[in-house]
Structure formats: structure tokens, C-alpha cells
Motif scaffolding. Structure first.
Motif, PDB file in Angstrom:
ATOM      1  N   LYS A 131       0.791  -1.250   0.080  1.00  0.00           N
ATOM      2  CA  LYS A 131       0.061   0.104   0.187  1.00  0.00           C
ATOM      3  C   LYS A 131       1.077   1.377  -0.036  1.00  0.00           C
ATOM      4  N   ARG A 132       2.163   1.373   0.496  1.00  0.00           N
ATOM      5  CA  ARG A 132       2.879   2.348   0.618  1.00  0.00           C
ATOM      6  C   ARG A 132       4.272   2.221  -0.018  1.00  0.00           C
ATOM      7  N   ILE A 133       4.650   3.152  -0.434  1.00  0.00           N
ATOM      8  CA  ILE A 133       6.306   3.367  -0.787  1.00  0.00           C
ATOM      9  C   ILE A 133       7.046   4.597  -0.814  1.00  0.00           C
ATOM     10  N   CYS A 134       8.240   4.622  -0.228  1.00  0.00           N
ATOM     11  CA  CYS A 134       9.005   5.664   0.052  1.00  0.00           C
ATOM     12  C   CYS A 134       9.948   5.745  -0.947  1.00  0.00           C
ATOM     13  N   SER A 135      10.600   6.715  -1.255  1.00  0.00           N
ATOM     14  CA  SER A 135      11.501   7.118  -2.384  1.00  0.00           C
ATOM     15  C   SER A 135      12.367   8.386  -1.935  1.00  0.00           C
ATOM     16  N   SER A 136      13.461   8.237  -2.857  1.00  0.00           N
ATOM     17  CA  SER A 136      14.331   9.407  -2.612  1.00  0.00           C
ATOM     18  C   SER A 136      15.151   9.671  -4.132  1.00  0.00           C
ATOM     19  N   SER A 137      15.341  10.997  -4.187  1.00  0.00           N
ATOM     20  CA  SER A 137      15.735  11.379  -5.464  1.00  0.00           C
ATOM     21  C   SER A 137      17.058  12.378  -5.512  1.00  0.00           C
TER      22      SER A 137
ATOM     23  N   SER B 277      14.574  15.440  -2.608  1.00  0.00           N
ATOM     24  CA  SER B 277      13.526  15.056  -1.854  1.00  0.00           C
ATOM     25  C   SER B 277      13.179  13.871  -1.374  1.00  0.00           C
ATOM     26  N   VAL B 278      12.391  13.425  -0.413  1.00  0.00           N
ATOM     27  CA  VAL B 278      12.191  12.196  -0.016  1.00  0.00           C
ATOM     28  C   VAL B 278      10.519  12.149  -0.011  1.00  0.00           C
TER      29      VAL B 278
ATOM     30  N   CYS C 176      10.834   2.828   9.516  1.00  0.00           N
ATOM     31  CA  CYS C 176      10.781   2.134  10.812  1.00  0.00           C
ATOM     32  C   CYS C 176       9.550   2.855  11.544  1.00  0.00           C
ATOM     33  N   MET C 177       9.072   2.178  12.586  1.00  0.00           N
ATOM     34  CA  MET C 177       7.842   2.664  13.393  1.00  0.00           C
ATOM     35  C   MET C 177       8.575   3.263  14.674  1.00  0.00           C
ATOM     36  N   ARG C 178       7.707   4.487  14.996  1.00  0.00           N
ATOM     37  CA  ARG C 178       8.217   4.929  16.370  1.00  0.00           C
ATOM     38  C   ARG C 178       7.029   4.456  17.328  1.00  0.00           C
ATOM     39  N   GLU C 179       7.139   5.096  18.287  1.00  0.00           N
ATOM     40  CA  GLU C 179       6.225   4.810  19.562  1.00  0.00           C
ATOM     41  C   GLU C 179       4.831   5.303  19.203  1.00  0.00           C
ATOM     42  N   GLY C 180       3.781   4.537  19.424  1.00  0.00           N
ATOM     43  CA  GLY C 180       2.507   4.770  18.722  1.00  0.00           C
ATOM     44  C   GLY C 180       2.187   4.412  17.621  1.00  0.00           C
ATOM     45  N   GLY C 181       2.902   3.586  16.843  1.00  0.00           N
ATOM     46  CA  GLY C 181       2.617   3.242  15.684  1.00  0.00           C
ATOM     47  C   GLY C 181       2.749   4.064  14.506  1.00  0.00           C
ATOM     48  N   LYS C 182       3.684   5.152  14.717  1.00  0.00           N
ATOM     49  CA  LYS C 182       3.750   6.304  13.885  1.00  0.00           C
ATOM     50  C   LYS C 182       4.950   6.083  13.053  1.00  0.00           C
ATOM     51  N   LEU C 183       4.866   6.400  11.522  1.00  0.00           N
ATOM     52  CA  LEU C 183       5.950   5.918  10.504  1.00  0.00           C
ATOM     53  C   LEU C 183       6.911   6.732  10.578  1.00  0.00           C
ATOM     54  N   VAL C 184       8.134   6.629  10.515  1.00  0.00           N
ATOM     55  CA  VAL C 184       9.498   7.428  10.641  1.00  0.00           C
ATOM     56  C   VAL C 184      10.323   7.108   9.012  1.00  0.00           C
ATOM     57  N   LEU C 185      10.649   8.081   8.603  1.00  0.00           N
ATOM     58  CA  LEU C 185      11.527   7.712   7.561  1.00  0.00           C
ATOM     59  C   LEU C 185      12.607   8.471   7.709  1.00  0.00           C
ATOM     60  N   ILE C 186      13.893   7.436   7.350  1.00  0.00           N
ATOM     61  CA  ILE C 186      15.289   7.920   7.545  1.00  0.00           C
ATOM     62  C   ILE C 186      16.070   8.046   6.174  1.00  0.00           C
ATOM     63  N   SER C 187      16.664   8.948   6.251  1.00  0.00           N
ATOM     64  CA  SER C 187      17.129   9.227   4.646  1.00  0.00           C
ATOM     65  C   SER C 187      18.815   9.664   4.949  1.00  0.00           C
ATOM     66  N   CYS C 188      19.417   9.366   3.843  1.00  0.00           N
ATOM     67  CA  CYS C 188      20.981   9.956   3.923  1.00  0.00           C
ATOM     68  C   CYS C 188      21.339  10.220   2.401  1.00  0.00           C
ATOM     69  N   GLY C 189      22.244  11.270   2.457  1.00  0.00           N
ATOM     70  CA  GLY C 189      22.479  11.729   1.368  1.00  0.00           C
ATOM     71  C   GLY C 189      23.931  12.394   0.914  1.00  0.00           C
ATOM     72  N   GLU C 190      24.068  13.095  -0.058  1.00  0.00           N
ATOM     73  CA  GLU C 190      25.454  13.723  -0.459  1.00  0.00           C
ATOM     74  C   GLU C 190      25.921  14.766   0.597  1.00  0.00           C
ATOM     75  N   ASP C 191      24.999  15.366   1.291  1.00  0.00           N
ATOM     76  CA  ASP C 191      25.425  16.316   2.379  1.00  0.00           C
ATOM     77  C   ASP C 191      26.004  15.782   3.707  1.00  0.00           C
TER      78      ASP C 191
ATOM     79  N   GLY D 199       9.285  15.310   1.644  1.00  0.00           N
ATOM     80  CA  GLY D 199      10.052  15.988   2.741  1.00  0.00           C
ATOM     81  C   GLY D 199      11.235  16.497   1.987  1.00  0.00           C
ATOM     82  N   TRP D 200      11.410  17.885   2.358  1.00  0.00           N
ATOM     83  CA  TRP D 200      12.816  18.682   1.895  1.00  0.00           C
ATOM     84  C   TRP D 200      13.469  18.992   2.995  1.00  0.00           C
ATOM     85  N   GLY D 201      14.954  19.092   2.884  1.00  0.00           N
ATOM     86  CA  GLY D 201      15.896  19.465   3.836  1.00  0.00           C
ATOM     87  C   GLY D 201      17.380  19.247   3.543  1.00  0.00           C
ATOM     88  N   HIS D 202      17.431  18.026   2.572  1.00  0.00           N
ATOM     89  CA  HIS D 202      18.445  17.783   2.367  1.00  0.00           C
ATOM     90  C   HIS D 202      19.184  18.997   1.509  1.00  0.00           C
TER      91      HIS D 202
END
Length: 1042
Positions: A131-137, A141-142, A174-189, A161-164
Motif C-alpha cells: 500500500k505504501r512506497i517511499c523514495s529518494s531522488s 526530496s524524500v 521504521c515505526m516509532r512509539e504509537g505506531g507512527k511511521l518514520v522515514l530515515i534518509s541519507c545523502g550527499e550532504d 520532505g525537503w531538507g537535504h
């Protein structure tokens, strides 16, 4: 997918939107049985090709996993393409897979096409289902995509998500407390960022919703290529461009309240109890003290609780308020305790404004400094206790307090004044409680001779030295304080502007002769201290700390093996970090609220705790935000899983080297047996000094020190050893024709933790108007005599520069004079130089971009001023061994012939060839004779080995082992070659005799973009035991050659 017993069906994604299905047997018997070897070979069953042909950068599979509850014959594939689209298609694989039933190729159509990214898609992942997909480019953006509930055939972008600040290479979830979705990204910066996507709760759908990360980990110096998380434990691994893999405990990043596990419980955001009585000061500006005749100011409608100090002591945090309240929070009991007020009703008047606190080492009482110059001493008790007040009538504004032992307290006032307060113990009792001590008294007053406010200090009890830092970046030294008879003592030495105009937040003595300070400029400054008459303190080295914008505290911590570690704490934006300088690893980090919170204290023993105070709520209640992480954390039990010790992992794997290509390297012997030093400079503007220990033919990196950042890249490095002063002169050169020089002290008697005593002694910039593209490309140095060294450098304009450097001198304004030997007008850029001392005559050899080699006889160089030296007007010899640039030169002296000396020169060039040139040079004994006619070359012999490499040769090095000569070479093809040079190259030979240079060894180097090499020999008696080759490029590799 499991198929039959002993077999696995595997799917492999390829670059052209292609998936191959393989049958992989699992060996049940040993491979020693040769009859069954053929049965263990994997076999490709068929290929599945998407009808949308494109180049794919990433691919993600979903299915074939019983844990997902899906059919084993269903495999969904998400593809990130170079055309900014995400394609999704399915592969149907029958349960009874056999080679006979499978055709060789199948063509399928894409089911979904997701559009929205504005760049190449580097990573795509399924999130817990289809049902869900995450991507980076490439568009920085994420994004989060979700299958529409209204139309299951459509995926929509529900969050961005903008910031990189550069390309985003990878993303995990991954999932944090309360079942909330967390995305973790890494980049050239070089950063790792944590995101909480919105619009994923089913109640909101907004494709334009954009957010910023709620937490950032500054991980590597440059690109972070990949991240991986552990699904059971809160561990994250990150692999970077600097060749290291770093582990992070991200439990605090996944908690709603930033809570971390410590001592069997959690610590997070706490509400500080309300004062028992309101603060009665009429001042609206709480930091000011007004005269009684001033008109009354407007009072606030609600009295805000004002915190005047926080102190972390062992397992508790003590808080004092301006209303006189004393609170303590116990980490073990998870509860607040209340002490008696720190001043009585009789003391409560408008001028009592608490500013700071300091808890006595005995934990029995504390001192509170006030804005009027008063210092209150109050016992930490539950009942009414004795409270004593000491007032320094002439000085106002106590801004910080510091205990020295049990009986002495320093009170830091405004305008650079420190009062030394003594609390002598009453001889009539042996109790350590404050009420039974003598009356506090001011022994002496110290004057920094500065208008700044003293805020940090360090005391060397052995040498009776006090070091104080203020808010204007100054460091003051007070020597032999206890022996002084005057009531007001001025500082015996000081360093003005050690941290510019920024606060000096912390000071730590490293030894009797070394001092370290940290400031609000994000820099660490080392000082050289001399005890004598007069006393002296000099700024030795200033370097910025990577990923720190402000250094707040410095500790010394002894490790399990007894080694002392230097640890710093400070800010990177809104993140407070604790970092081990010795091991170059991060211990912990805590996200604070920026300007809405202020750091009150941080402690480290035996765990790291940082405390921040927020503004609080409308009722005047303050919040205390406490973050902690254990340094020696016990094994944590997780229900249903095996125990894990988080600290069985190192923080990083591999040596974190330059974040970009390293251009220069020098490796050399220490004056202490059993260790080497390595100096390297790179394109990321950094220069690193590495200490290596060797024993039983094994090398180990034991220290890494970062020298100050260059304005441009560091292109060349060199060293020269002074046996008299027992030190090494280091040079690092780069953009804007600049050269920086350092002294590396190398003493047998230096303490183990102080064996990287490196200080800056001066710099040389050939032109103030030099452009950043004008560079010093090559540099070399030789020891002259006493403390003097001769340095020669070649630049990108064809200029050749000569310097005489004194390794024991701090040059005025840090400027070292130089002399230009030849002008750069209409000259080709110099790529390499080497300097050789032959019987007190200096010979310089250089190579340029035209494939030319020049030999200069510099004659006798006088020790002292460069102005006394008369340089030669031209080289004594020039030859062209290469048709393209001469990248590297190595030179060794050979046989003596009276006043003559035989020299062997090896070069490597862009034309893929090596050359050997041997000649005899007649050396003049007259220092004034430098003309070419005075240095007669004879018996010249030139050998050119064409095609010695399949690429341009980047570096060469000659090494003599008795009468044998070996040539090391390495090219851009990453092939390290060792050649044996026959003796008839440099001895008398008959005409027509063949001279054959033979290849004796070669090996492939793993690092790419090879740029430089240096070789050092490890001796066993008079012979070479082995050579250690240091190769740099995209990283560092050290190779042993016997």
C-alpha cells in the motif's frame, strides 16, 4: 522463495528494467566430493522484461515471504528510473518451477507509473506491504506514496520532505512509539535525517504537504551512500564516502519525548515544581539590578519561575530558582525532592537576584552567586539550616562559580574580576558539613586585564596555575597564585582573541605544558605553556571541530584499558552532541529546542546527561529536558529476543579519512621506536596527521589529529626531522599559493596521551592577490642544522620558492619570508619537486607539465634569514624524459668521488612511462658559486621505460637496500609495481651493454582515483626488513612489501 528441499528460488534485478529468476541449490554435502560439484551450480530459469525499457537506478521486491501473508507465487517489483518515474509491475512464478516448464523470456507490462520526482530516483522501498512506497531522488526530496483508497489502481504522493542540501542516496523506514511511521534518509550532504510524514493517517490527503526533518545526525564528512537499520534493536548503520561505517543508537530519535533508556527507566521532559513562595523582585528585567531611586517598572501579570542554575551531581540534578527554592530530581527514584530555601526571609529583598550555582564536591551544600556580588552558601537539607552570605562589596555581578578542591571557590564577576574565596575548616570539629566550617573569606582578587566576563577556568594544582577564559575570546594565565602576597593579582600572561570575539566556554589542561580550550566559534585551541619567570602561554594550534558550531564542555575520561580520552560536548545547530576526540566517535546526541531552550549543564560520569530548560507554560511552570546515554551500558534484555550489548559494537568501522580525494601523503619514522607518522592532505580542504604503531610486522592506527582547514584544497605535504630539537617540521600547501607549517614534538618522555603535540608556527603566502586556482603543487624539505630547515616549493605558475624555517620560532604575524628562485612568467606549472642534501650542498630537482626535468644546485644555504642567501640564476641541467607531464620525482645519492657525487633520479609521467637518469655532479665548496659552469655533470645515463603502466604514472619512489636499488611506482590503473634497478645503471659499463630493469612484484590497490604514494622502510639492523607503502586517492591504503 523456498522451493524444494535444498533449493532456493532467487530474483535478481538488472539495470535495464529486467529481472532474472535463478534456482540456487543449498549444499548438503561437502564440496570435497568432486562428483557433486556440478550439482551446486546456480541455474538461471528465465528472464522477465518490462515492456517499458529504461535504465533503472534502484529496484525493490515485495512478496515470496510468508511473513507478509502473501502468495508465494506473487512478486511485486518497484523500479526507480533515470526518467524520474517509478514503475510497478508483477511477476507470476508457478509453484512447481522446473527448467522444462519455464520459457527463457517473458514480457510484462507495468501496472503503475508514479510521477512527481524531478530527478533520477536513487532509492525506493516498500513499507510493510503493497500500500505504501517511499523514495529518494536527485531532486533532494524524500517522498511517500500511497495506494488510493478510492481507486486501488492509483498511487498518490501524499507527502514530500525537503531538507537535504544535496542528492538523497538512500531511504529507510521504521515505526516509532504509537505506531507512527518514520522515514530515515541519507545523502550527499553527509547527514542522516529523520522524518515524520503527514497525511498518512487516512484522515488527510494532501499531495502538496511538505515538512522538514525533526532530527538530523551529521554522520560523515561527505556522502553517506547507504543506511541499514536493525528491525529488532534501535541500531542504524551508515556507510560513507570516507571509507567508514558508523553505528548509531537511534532509540532517542524514535521516541515521542526523546526519552532514552538509562539505569532501568526513562528520562525525558519533566515539569519543575512550583516555588513555595513568589519571587518578590520588582524588576521586569531579571538580569538587571536597579537603584532604589529608580521608578518602579511594570510587573508581569503572572510571576514566571526563573531558574538561576542547574547542576548535575552523580544520580541527581539540582535546580535553584530566584525565589529561593532548591529542588533535586533523582534519576534512580524518578522523583522530585525539595530542600530548604537557599536564603531566608531576612535576605529576601529587591537586589537578591540569583545568577549561578555550584554544588560542593561533598554534595553537602552549595554556593549561589547573585547579581549584586553576593555569594550565598546553603546546606542541602530538609530542615531549616544555617545559611551564610559573603559579599564582595567592590565588585558586582557574579556570573559563574567554580570549586577548587574542598575549601576554595572562585567567583567570576563582570569586567574580568575573579574573587578567590576560602572556606577553612574549623579545627574544633572533623565534620565536613558546611555549618561547622569557618566563615568564608576572600583571600585574593584576580584581574584578567580584560573587559570580558570570566566564564570558564582550569586549575593545575601541581604547577599552581590558574587559566581563565572570558566572553571576549581571551585566555588569561595566573602563575604561582598561592605564593603571591598582593591582594589584587594581575594575570602573568594572556592570549588575546584566542577564539576571536566568541566565548571561551571550557578549558582543560592536557599536561604541564599543554592546554586545550573550546569556544563558541566551534573551534578547539591548543596552547603551549611555559612555567618560569616570566611565565608564557602561546597559541599553538586552532582547528574547527567537524559538525560542531559551538564547543561547551571538555572532559577527560579514562577507558577500560587505562588510556585517557578527551571528550567534548557542544552544539551543532539545535543538537547537543558528546564526542570522543581520541577515538573520533560520537557518544551521544540530544535534540534541544533551539532558542526556546538553553543549556544549563552537562555531565559525564559514568553516563552522559544534558539538561535544558524551556520557557514553560502560561502558568509559569518551567520544563526540564534531560537526555542521557550510558557510556558503559549493561546488557539490555528484550522480551522474546536474545540479549544484546550495544557497546559490543564499535562506533565506526575503518579509518574515517578525507571526505574527498586525497592529493598528498607523507609517511615517516618517529624518533620513538615502534611508531610512524602519516600526513595527508585532500580536496576537502583538510589535512590529517595519523600516528601508527607497529610491532611484529603489524600496523595499527592509534591517533588521528585534524590540522586546521585550508581555504582551498591541500595539494602537497612534506616533513623534515630535527634530531636536535626532537621534533618534525610539517608542511601543508594548497590554494592561493599558501603554505602552512607546524611543529610536531616527538619526545621519548612525552606521556602516552600527549604524543601528538602539534602546533602551528607560521605560514607563507607568495602573493596576497593570488587566486584560489593558483596552487602550490609540490613541496619538499630537508634538515639544515640546529633548528633550521630548508623548504622548496613549486607552484601552478611555474614559480620555484625557497624558505628557511626555524621549527622553534613563532613567526611574527605568522608570516614566514620566502625567496622566488625563478619567475612563473611563460613557465609551465611545476608538478613535483625533491630536495637532497649532499655534503651540506642542496640539490633540487623539479618536473613540470611539459615532461621536462630540471636539476638545480642551490649550494650552501645559510641558517637564519633568507635575505642572506644568494640564489642561483638557472638550473645546472635540463632533460626531457617524458612527452607529457612529469608527475613524480624520486632522487637518491649513490657513490662518492671526492668532491663529486653520483645521483640517481627516477620519474613517472602522464605518457605511461618511467625514466631513470644517473649522473655525476661536481659540488662547489664556495657557497657563492651557483652558476651552471661551476657544477659539471658527467657520465650521464638516461633510461626510459615506455609502457611501464597502462595509465598515467602518478607517483614513484626509490629505496636503497644495501647495494640493491628498488623503484616503487603506481598509476591511475591502481597497479602498484616494484622494479629492481640493476647496478650497471650507476656503475661503469661498456658501450652497448644492455641495462634491464626488472619487475619483481605488483599488486592491485583497492582505492580508486590514485593520486600519490610514499614509502618508508622498516629496518632490521642495517638491512631493510620491509617497506610500508601509503597510497592515497579516494581514501588511504597501506601496503606492506617484504
Amino acid at each position: 522463495m523456498d522451493c524444494e528441499e535444498g533449493e532456493v528460488i532467487a530474483a535478481v534485478g538488472l539495470a535495464h528494467n529486467l529481472v532474472e529468476i535463478w534456482q540456487v541449490p543449498i549444499a548438503k554435502t561437502s564440496f570435497r566430493n568432486s562428483d557433486k560439484i556440478q550439482q551446486q551450480v546456480p541455474m538461471r530459469l528465465f528472464q522477465i522484461v518490462c515492456d517499458t525499457r529504461c535504465i533503472t537506478y534502484c529496484m525493490a521486491f515485495y512478496g515470496w515471504d510468508e511473513n507478509h501473508g502473501e502468495s508465494v507465487d506473487s512478486l511485486s517489483i518497484a523500479v526507480g528510473t533515470v526518467s524520474n518515474k517509478i514503475l510497478i509491475w508483477d511477476v507470476q512464478v508457478p509453484n512447481d518451477l522446473t527448467v522444462e516448464k519455464c520459457s527463457q523470456k517473458k514480457v510484462v507490462s507495468s501496472i503503475y507509473s508514479l510521477e512527481g520526482h524531478r530527478g533520477v530516483i536513487f532509492c525506493i522501498r516498500w513499507i510493510g506491504g503493497q500500500k505504501r512506497i517511499c523514495s529518494s531522488s536527485d531532486d533532494r526530496s524524500v517522498r511517500l506514496w500511497k495506494c488510493s483508497e478510492e481507486n486501488c489502481e492509483i498511487y498518490e504522493c501524499i507527502w514530500i520532505g525537503w531538507g537535504h542540501t544535496a542528492r538523497v542516496w538512500d531511504v529507510q523506514w521504521c515505526m516509532r512509539e504509537g505506531g507512527k511511521l518514520v522515514l530515515i534518509s541519507c545523502g550527499e550532504d553527509g547527514s542522516i535525517r529523520f522524518w515524520t510524514p503527514t497525511g498518512d493517517d487516512g484522515n488527510k490527503k494532501d499531495s502538496e504537504k511538505e515538512t522538514t526533518p525533526y532530527a538530523i545526525i551529521p554522520s560523515h564528512a561527505s556522502s553517506v551512500w547507504k543506511i541499514a537499520r536493525n528491525h529488532i534493536y534501535p541500531l542504524l548503520a551508515a556507510g560513507g564516502n570516507d571509507g567508514s561505517v558508523k553505528y548509531w543508537n537511534i532509540k532517542s530519535h524514535l521516541s515521542d519525548s526523546c526519552e532514552t533508556k538509562t539505569m532501568g527507566g526513562t528520562i525525558g521532559t519533566l515539569q519543575i515544581p512550583l516555588d513555595l513562595r513568589a519571587f518578590t523582585s520588582g524588576n521586569s528585567n531579571d538580569n538587571c539590578v536597579t537603584d532604589c531611586d529608580d521608578p518602579p517598572k511594570k510587573r508581569n501579570k503572572k510571576a514566571q519561575q526563573i531558574i538561576c542554575g542547574v547542576a548535575i551531581v552523580h544520580d541527581s540534578v539540582v535546580i535553584a530558582t530566584r525565589a529561593g527554592s532548591l529542588f533535586a530530581y533523582n534519576f534512580h527514584e524518578r522523583s522530585w525532592g525539595t530542600f530548604s530555601p537557599w536564603y531566608h526571609e531576612s535576605h529576601q529583598h529587591s537586589k537578591i537576584v540569583g545568577e549561578c550555582i555550584a554544588v560542593h564536591p561533598s554534595l553537602k551544600f552549595l554556593a549561589i552567586g547573585c547579581a549584586g556580588g553576593e555569594v550565598f552558601f546553603s546546606e542541602l537539607g530538609d530542615n531549616d539550616v544555617h545559611c551564610t552570605t559573603l559579599t564582595a562589596a567592590s565588585y558586582c555581578g557574579v556570573k559563574s562559580l567554580h570549586w577548587i578542591g574542598d575549601n576554595d571557590l572562585l567567583a567570576c564577576h563582570i569586567k574580568g574580576i575573579i574573587t578567590w574565596i576560602n572556606l577553612e575548616k574549623d579545627s574544633s570539629t572533623v565534620s565536613n558539613q558546611f555549618p561547622r566550617r569557618g566563615t568564608p573569606m576572600i583571600l585574593r582578587t584576580l584581574d584578567m586585564r580584560s573587559k570580558g566576563v570570566p566564564i570558564s577556568f582550569a586549575y593545575n594544582e601541581c604547577q599552581k596555575q590558574l587559566f581563565v577564559g572570558d566572553t571576549r575570546g581571551n585566555i588569561a594565565m595566573f602563575a604561582k597564585i598561592e605564593d603571591a602576597s598582593a591582594n589584587v593579582i594581575e594575570c602573568s600572561a594572556q592570549v588575546i582573541g584566542a577564539h576571536g570575539r566568541e566565548h571561551v566556554n571550557c578549558i582543560l589542561p592536557l599536561s604541564d605544558s599543554r592546554l586545550l580550550s573550546g569556544g563558541a566559534d566551534g573551534c578547539l585551541v591548543e596552547y603551549h605553556v611555559e612555567c618560569g619567570n616570566p611565565s608564557l602561554i602561546q597559541k599553538a594550534l586552532s582547528s574547527s571541530v567537524q559538525n560542531f558550531t559551538s564547543v561547551i564542555k571538555i572532559w577527560s575520561q579514562r577507558s577500560n584499558n587505562g588510556e585517557m580520552h578527551t571528550i567534548i560536548g557542544g552544539f551543532y545547530g539545535n543538537i547537543f552532541k558528546v564526542f570522543d576526540l581520541t577515538m573520533q566517535r560520537e557518544i551521544s546526541s540530544a535534540v534541544c529546542g533551539g532558542r526556546n531552550q538553553r543549556l544549563l549543564d552537562a555531565a559525564l560520569a559514568p553516563f552522559c546527561i544534558t539538561a535544558f530548560v524551556g520557557k514553560g507554560d502560561s502558568n509559569g511552570v518551567n520544563e526540564l529536558h534531560v537526555h542521557s546515554s550510558l557510556l558503559k551500558q549493561p546488557t539490555i534484555a528484550i522480551e522474546g529476543e536474545q540479549n544484546i550489548d550495544y557497546f559490543c559494537f564499535q562506533n565506526s568501522i575503518g579509518l574515517s579519512f578525507q571526505g574527498d580525494t586525497a592529493y598528498a601523503v607523507s609517511i615517516f619514522h618517529s624518533l620513538v621506536p615502534g611508531r610512524l607518522f602519516l600526513l595527508a592532505g585532500g580536496n576537502d580542504c583538510s589535512t590529517k596527521l595519523v600516528k601508527l604503531a607497529y610491532s611484529n610486522e603489524k600496523l595499527k592506527v592509534t591517533r588521528v589529529k585534524n590540522l586546521p582547514i585550508f581555504e582551498s584544497c591541500s595539494r602537497a605535504t612534506c616533513y623534515s626531522t630535527s634530531p636536535k630539537s626532537r621534533c618534525h617540521l610539517l608542511a601543508s600547501c594548497g590554494g592561493k599559493l599558501s603554505m602552512c607549517f607546524y611543529r610536531l614534538q616527538d619526545d621519548h618522555e612525552a606521556p602516552q596521551q600527549d604524543d601528538m603535540q602539534c602546533c602551528f608556527i607560521g605560514a607563507a603566502q607568495q602573493s596576497k592577490s593570488a587566486d584560489i586556482d593558483q596552487r602550490i603543487n609540490a613541496v619538499d624539505a630537508c634538515y639544515l642544522n640546529d633548528t633550521f630547515h630548508v623548504v622548496i616549493a613549486g607552484d601552478s605558475d611555474g614559480g620555484l620558492h625557497l624558505l628557511i624555517v626555524d621549527d622553534q620560532k613563532q613567526y611574527p604575524k605568522s608570516i614566514i619570508p620566502s625567496k622566488l628562485l625563478c619567475s612563473g612568467i611563460d613557465k609551465r606549472p611545476i608538478l613535483c619537486v625533491q630536495l637532497l642534501d649532499i655534503s651540506n650542498n642542496f640539490i633540487a630537482v623539479l618536473g613540470n607539465t611539459g615532461g621536462e626535468v630540471q636539476v638545480w644546485n642551490l649550494g650552501k644555504v645559510p641558517a637564519g634569514s633568507i635575505a642572506e642567501y644568494s640564489p642561483p640564476s638557472s638550473p645546472i641541467h635540463t632533460y626531457n624524459p617524458h612527452t607529457m607531464g612529469t608527475n613524480s620525482i624520486s632522487m637518491v645519492p649513490l657513490i662518492h668521488f671526492g668532491k663529486s657525487r653520483q645521483i640517481l633520479i627516477a620519474t613517472g609521467g602522464d605518457d605511461q612511462s618511467l625514466s631513470l637518469c644517473c649522473f655525476q655532479i661536481n659540488l662547489s665548496t664556495d657557497s657563492s658559486e651557483h652558476d651552471a659552469t661551476q657544477s659539471i655533470l658527467s657520465n650521464q645515463r638516461l633510461i626510459v621505460m615506455k609502457g611501464a603502466s597502462t595509465s598515467s604514472i602518478k607517483s614513484v619512489k626509490l629505496k636503497m637496500n644495501g647495494d640493491d636499488c628498488f623503484l616503487y611506482s603506481i598509476g591511475y590503473d591502481q597497479n602498484l609495481c616494484v622494479w629492481k634497478v640493476p647496478s650497471n645503471v650507476y656503475t661503469e659499463v661498456n658501450d652497448g651493454e644492455d641495462i634491464a630493469v626488472s619487475l619483481v612484484d605488483e599488486r592491485q590497490i583497492e582505492i580508486s582515483d590514485v593520486s600519490c604514494m610514499d614509502v618508508v622502510a622498516l629496518h632490521s639492523g642495517s638491512s631493510i626488513l620491509k617497506c610500508v607503502c601509503a597510497v592515497v586517492g579516494q581514501g588511504l591504503q597501506i601496503v606492506n612489501h617484504s
